[in-house]
Write a protein that holds these residues in place. Structure first.
Motif, PDB file in Angstrom:
ATOM      1  N   ALA A 139      38.136  33.689  44.725  1.00  0.00           N
ATOM      2  CA  ALA A 139      38.664  34.805  43.936  1.00  0.00           C
ATOM      3  C   ALA A 139      40.134  35.060  44.260  1.00  0.00           C
ATOM      4  O   ALA A 139      40.934  35.385  43.372  1.00  0.00           O
ATOM      5  CB  ALA A 139      37.843  36.065  44.196  1.00  0.00           C
ATOM      6  N   LYS A 140      40.499  34.918  45.518  1.00  0.00           N
ATOM      7  CA  LYS A 140      41.906  35.092  45.901  1.00  0.00           C
ATOM      8  C   LYS A 140      42.781  34.017  45.260  1.00  0.00           C
ATOM      9  O   LYS A 140      43.936  34.277  44.885  1.00  0.00           O
ATOM     10  CB  LYS A 140      42.045  35.070  47.421  1.00  0.00           C
ATOM     11  N   LYS A 141      42.248  32.813  45.140  1.00  0.00           N
ATOM     12  CA  LYS A 141      43.005  31.747  44.472  1.00  0.00           C
ATOM     13  C   LYS A 141      43.172  32.062  42.982  1.00  0.00           C
ATOM     14  O   LYS A 141      44.202  31.740  42.387  1.00  0.00           O
ATOM     15  CB  LYS A 141      42.308  30.398  44.678  1.00  0.00           C
ATOM     16  N   VAL A 142      42.147  32.663  42.387  1.00  0.00           N
ATOM     17  CA  VAL A 142      42.269  33.082  40.994  1.00  0.00           C
ATOM     18  C   VAL A 142      43.379  34.122  40.860  1.00  0.00           C
ATOM     19  O   VAL A 142      44.209  34.064  39.944  1.00  0.00           O
ATOM     20  CB  VAL A 142      40.934  33.658  40.477  1.00  0.00           C
ATOM     21  N   GLU A 143      43.412  35.078  41.777  1.00  0.00           N
ATOM     22  CA  GLU A 143      44.416  36.141  41.733  1.00  0.00           C
ATOM     23  C   GLU A 143      45.829  35.600  41.901  1.00  0.00           C
ATOM     24  O   GLU A 143      46.784  36.177  41.393  1.00  0.00           O
ATOM     25  CB  GLU A 143      44.118  37.175  42.817  1.00  0.00           C
ATOM     26  N   GLU A 144      45.964  34.489  42.620  1.00  0.00           N
ATOM     27  CA  GLU A 144      47.292  33.913  42.846  1.00  0.00           C
ATOM     28  C   GLU A 144      47.872  33.269  41.590  1.00  0.00           C
ATOM     29  O   GLU A 144      49.093  33.232  41.423  1.00  0.00           O
ATOM     30  CB  GLU A 144      47.213  32.860  43.964  1.00  0.00           C
ATOM     31  N   ILE A 145      47.030  32.755  40.712  1.00  0.00           N
ATOM     32  CA  ILE A 145      47.540  31.973  39.577  1.00  0.00           C
ATOM     33  C   ILE A 145      47.249  32.617  38.221  1.00  0.00           C
ATOM     34  O   ILE A 145      47.790  32.169  37.213  1.00  0.00           O
ATOM     35  CB  ILE A 145      46.948  30.543  39.585  1.00  0.00           C
ATOM     36  N   ALA A 146      46.431  33.666  38.187  1.00  0.00           N
ATOM     37  CA  ALA A 146      46.052  34.270  36.909  1.00  0.00           C
ATOM     38  C   ALA A 146      47.137  35.214  36.404  1.00  0.00           C
ATOM     39  O   ALA A 146      47.813  35.888  37.187  1.00  0.00           O
ATOM     40  CB  ALA A 146      44.730  35.019  37.044  1.00  0.00           C
ATOM     41  N   LEU A 147      47.291  35.264  35.102  1.00  0.00           N
ATOM     42  CA  LEU A 147      48.152  36.243  34.465  1.00  0.00           C
ATOM     43  C   LEU A 147      47.425  37.592  34.428  1.00  0.00           C
ATOM     44  O   LEU A 147      46.199  37.643  34.601  1.00  0.00           O
ATOM     45  CB  LEU A 147      48.493  35.785  33.043  1.00  0.00           C
ATOM     46  N   PRO A 148      48.145  38.696  34.232  1.00  0.00           N
ATOM     47  CA  PRO A 148      47.508  40.022  34.278  1.00  0.00           C
ATOM     48  C   PRO A 148      46.286  40.156  33.377  1.00  0.00           C
ATOM     49  O   PRO A 148      45.246  40.678  33.798  1.00  0.00           O
ATOM     50  CB  PRO A 148      48.638  40.959  33.842  1.00  0.00           C
ATOM     51  N   ASN A 149      46.381  39.696  32.122  1.00  0.00           N
ATOM     52  CA  ASN A 149      45.230  39.818  31.219  1.00  0.00           C
ATOM     53  C   ASN A 149      44.068  38.934  31.660  1.00  0.00           C
ATOM     54  O   ASN A 149      42.892  39.317  31.545  1.00  0.00           O
ATOM     55  CB  ASN A 149      45.649  39.475  29.782  1.00  0.00           C
ATOM     56  N   GLU A 150      44.379  37.745  32.196  1.00  0.00           N
ATOM     57  CA  GLU A 150      43.333  36.850  32.695  1.00  0.00           C
ATOM     58  C   GLU A 150      42.672  37.449  33.926  1.00  0.00           C
ATOM     59  O   GLU A 150      41.451  37.342  34.107  1.00  0.00           O
ATOM     60  CB  GLU A 150      43.932  35.489  33.033  1.00  0.00           C
ATOM     61  N   LEU A 151      43.460  38.085  34.775  1.00  0.00           N
ATOM     62  CA  LEU A 151      42.917  38.688  35.992  1.00  0.00           C
ATOM     63  C   LEU A 151      42.019  39.875  35.660  1.00  0.00           C
ATOM     64  O   LEU A 151      40.958  40.055  36.290  1.00  0.00           O
ATOM     65  CB  LEU A 151      44.071  39.131  36.894  1.00  0.00           C
ATOM     66  N   ALA A 152      42.420  40.682  34.686  1.00  0.00           N
ATOM     67  CA  ALA A 152      41.597  41.823  34.282  1.00  0.00           C
ATOM     68  C   ALA A 152      40.249  41.347  33.735  1.00  0.00           C
ATOM     69  O   ALA A 152      39.193  41.914  34.063  1.00  0.00           O
ATOM     70  CB  ALA A 152      42.341  42.662  33.237  1.00  0.00           C
ATOM     71  N   ASP A 153      40.275  40.301  32.928  1.00  0.00           N
ATOM     72  CA  ASP A 153      39.028  39.749  32.384  1.00  0.00           C
ATOM     73  C   ASP A 153      38.156  39.169  33.486  1.00  0.00           C
ATOM     74  O   ASP A 153      36.924  39.324  33.470  1.00  0.00           O
ATOM     75  CB  ASP A 153      39.364  38.670  31.351  1.00  0.00           C
ATOM     76  N   PHE A 154      38.793  38.523  34.464  1.00  0.00           N
ATOM     77  CA  PHE A 154      38.050  37.937  35.584  1.00  0.00           C
ATOM     78  C   PHE A 154      37.330  39.013  36.387  1.00  0.00           C
ATOM     79  O   PHE A 154      36.132  38.892  36.689  1.00  0.00           O
ATOM     80  CB  PHE A 154      39.012  37.156  36.482  1.00  0.00           C
ATOM     81  N   HIS A 155      38.036  40.087  36.735  1.00  0.00           N
ATOM     82  CA  HIS A 155      37.424  41.160  37.523  1.00  0.00           C
ATOM     83  C   HIS A 155      36.307  41.849  36.737  1.00  0.00           C
ATOM     84  O   HIS A 155      35.262  42.207  37.307  1.00  0.00           O
ATOM     85  CB  HIS A 155      38.480  42.183  37.930  1.00  0.00           C
ATOM     86  N   LYS A 156      36.514  42.038  35.452  1.00  0.00           N
ATOM     87  CA  LYS A 156      35.492  42.681  34.619  1.00  0.00           C
ATOM     88  C   LYS A 156      34.222  41.849  34.594  1.00  0.00           C
ATOM     89  O   LYS A 156      33.107  42.377  34.765  1.00  0.00           O
ATOM     90  CB  LYS A 156      36.037  42.878  33.209  1.00  0.00           C
ATOM     91  N   THR A 157      34.358  40.554  34.387  1.00  0.00           N
ATOM     92  CA  THR A 157      33.192  39.663  34.336  1.00  0.00           C
ATOM     93  C   THR A 157      32.502  39.582  35.686  1.00  0.00           C
ATOM     94  O   THR A 157      31.266  39.629  35.779  1.00  0.00           O
ATOM     95  CB  THR A 157      33.625  38.253  33.892  1.00  0.00           C
ATOM     96  N   ARG A 158      33.300  39.484  36.736  1.00  0.00           N
ATOM     97  CA  ARG A 158      32.721  39.358  38.073  1.00  0.00           C
ATOM     98  C   ARG A 158      31.982  40.620  38.482  1.00  0.00           C
ATOM     99  O   ARG A 158      30.897  40.559  39.075  1.00  0.00           O
ATOM    100  CB  ARG A 158      33.831  39.055  39.076  1.00  0.00           C
ATOM    101  N   ASP A 159      32.536  41.780  38.173  1.00  0.00           N
ATOM    102  CA  ASP A 159      31.869  43.046  38.502  1.00  0.00           C
ATOM    103  C   ASP A 159      30.529  43.166  37.777  1.00  0.00           C
ATOM    104  O   ASP A 159      29.536  43.635  38.349  1.00  0.00           O
ATOM    105  CB  ASP A 159      32.772  44.231  38.139  1.00  0.00           C
ATOM    106  N   ALA A 160      30.510  42.725  36.513  1.00  0.00           N
ATOM    107  CA  ALA A 160      29.270  42.795  35.752  1.00  0.00           C
ATOM    108  C   ALA A 160      28.193  41.889  36.344  1.00  0.00           C
ATOM    109  O   ALA A 160      27.028  42.275  36.450  1.00  0.00           O
ATOM    110  CB  ALA A 160      29.547  42.411  34.288  1.00  0.00           C
TER     111      ALA A 160
END
Length: 244
Positions: free
Chosen positions: A215-236
Motif C-alpha cells: 500500500a505504501k508503494k501505491v501511495e508513492e506512485i499514485a496520483l491523487p484521484n487514483e489514491l482516493a479510489d484505492f483507499h475507498k476500495t481497500r476500506d470497503a
C-alpha cells in the motif's frame, strides 16, 4: 537528425546528430567576429564583396538558402527532441501504471489472505456451546492458498511479494496438513488448538504487514484521484472482511 553510414565489414552504425539553437547562434556570432577581424587585417578582402545590384541579389539568395537550410535543421531538431520527450513521457506513464496495477493487486492478495486467516483464527476459539468447525477452517486455508498462488501471474512483477506469497502458501499448506492429521486421529487437544490459534494470528499479521508495504508503494506512485479510489476500495474490502 539520424542517418546511417557504412562501417567496417559492411555493418551499419547509427549516428545521432543533435543541433542546439544556442550553439548555432554562438557559432554564428564567433564567425561574424572572426570575419570582421580578418577583413580588418586584410582590407583587400573587401574587393570580393558584391559591387552591383545583381551580385548583391546573388549573395542574398545564397545567404537565404543557407539560412533556410540552417532553419530546417533547427526545426527538425526541435521536432525530434519533442517527439523523444513525448515517447519518454509515454513510457514513464506506462511503467507507472503497470507498477500501480501490480501493487494494487498485491494489496488485494495479502488483504484477502489476512481476512481468510482471521476467519480461521476466530473458528479455533468458538463461543460457549459452539463446536469447532475444522472442516470450514481447512476449506478456508485452501482458499487462501489459491489466492496466494501468484507466482505465474504476469501482472505482479515485484519478485519480493511473489516470494513472500510462496512462503505463506507453504505455511498454510503445513497448517492444513496438521489439521487433517489431527482430525483423522481425533486428538484435538487444547494445546493443539492454542497452537493453531497462535499460528493463525502470526500469519494474519504477516499478511497484513505485506499488504501495508504494498500500500505504501501505491501511495508513492499514485496520483491523487487514483489514491482516493484505492483507499475507498481497500476500506470497503477490509470492512467486509471484518478486519476493521
Amino acid at each position: 537528425m539520424v542517418y546511417y553510414r557504412e562501417k567496417w565489414r559492411g555493418r551499419l552504425m547509427r549516428v545521432n546528430i543533435e543541433f542546439s539553437e544556442h550553439r548555432v547562434l554562438v557559432a554564428g556570432a564567433c564567425g561574424f567576429v572572426g570575419l570582421a577581424a580578418l577583413h580588418l587585417a586584410y582590407p583587400g578582402l573587401f574587393d570580393y564583396w558584391p559591387k552591383t545590384s545583381s551580385e548583391l541579389a546573388d549573395w542574398v539568395a545564397a545567404v537565404g538558402t543557407v539560412s533556410a537550410i540552417a532553419a530546417g535543421f533547427v526545426v527538425a531538431n526541435r521536432q525530434q527532441r519533442h517527439q523523444a520527450d513525448m515517447q519518454a513521457a509515454l513510457l514513464a506513464e506506462t511503467t507507472r501504471l503497470q507498477k500501480l496495477y501490480c501493487y494494487r493487486l498485491v494489496v488485494s492478495v495479502f488483504t484477502s489472505a489476512a481476512a481468510l486467516i482471521n476467519i480461521s483464527k476466530n473458528r479455533t476459539k468458538p463461543n460457549f456451546g459452539e463446536d469447532h468447525k475444522w472442516d470450514l477452517v481447512k476449506s478456508i486455508l485452501l482458499e487462501a492458498r489459491g489466492i496466494l498462488d501468484i507466482s505465474k501471474d504476469a501482472r505482479i512483477t515485484d519478485v519480493y511479494f511473489v516470494e513472500q506469497a510462496k512462503v505463506m502458501n507453504v505455511v498454510l499448506l503445513s497448517l492444513h496438513q496438521q489439521l487433517v492429521d489431527v482430525d483423522e486421529s481425533s486428538d484435538l487437544t487444547s494445546d493443539f488448538i492454542d497452537h493453531m490459534y497462535w499460528q493463525f494470528q502470526v500469519h494474519q499479521g504477516r499478511a497484513s504487514d505485506l499488504a501495508e508495504i504494498a500500500a505504501k508503494k501505491v501511495e508513492e506512485i499514485a496520483l491523487p484521484n487514483e489514491l482516493a479510489d484505492f483507499h475507498k476500495t481497500r476500506d470497503a474490502v477490509s470492512l467486509a472482511a471484518g478486519m476493521r
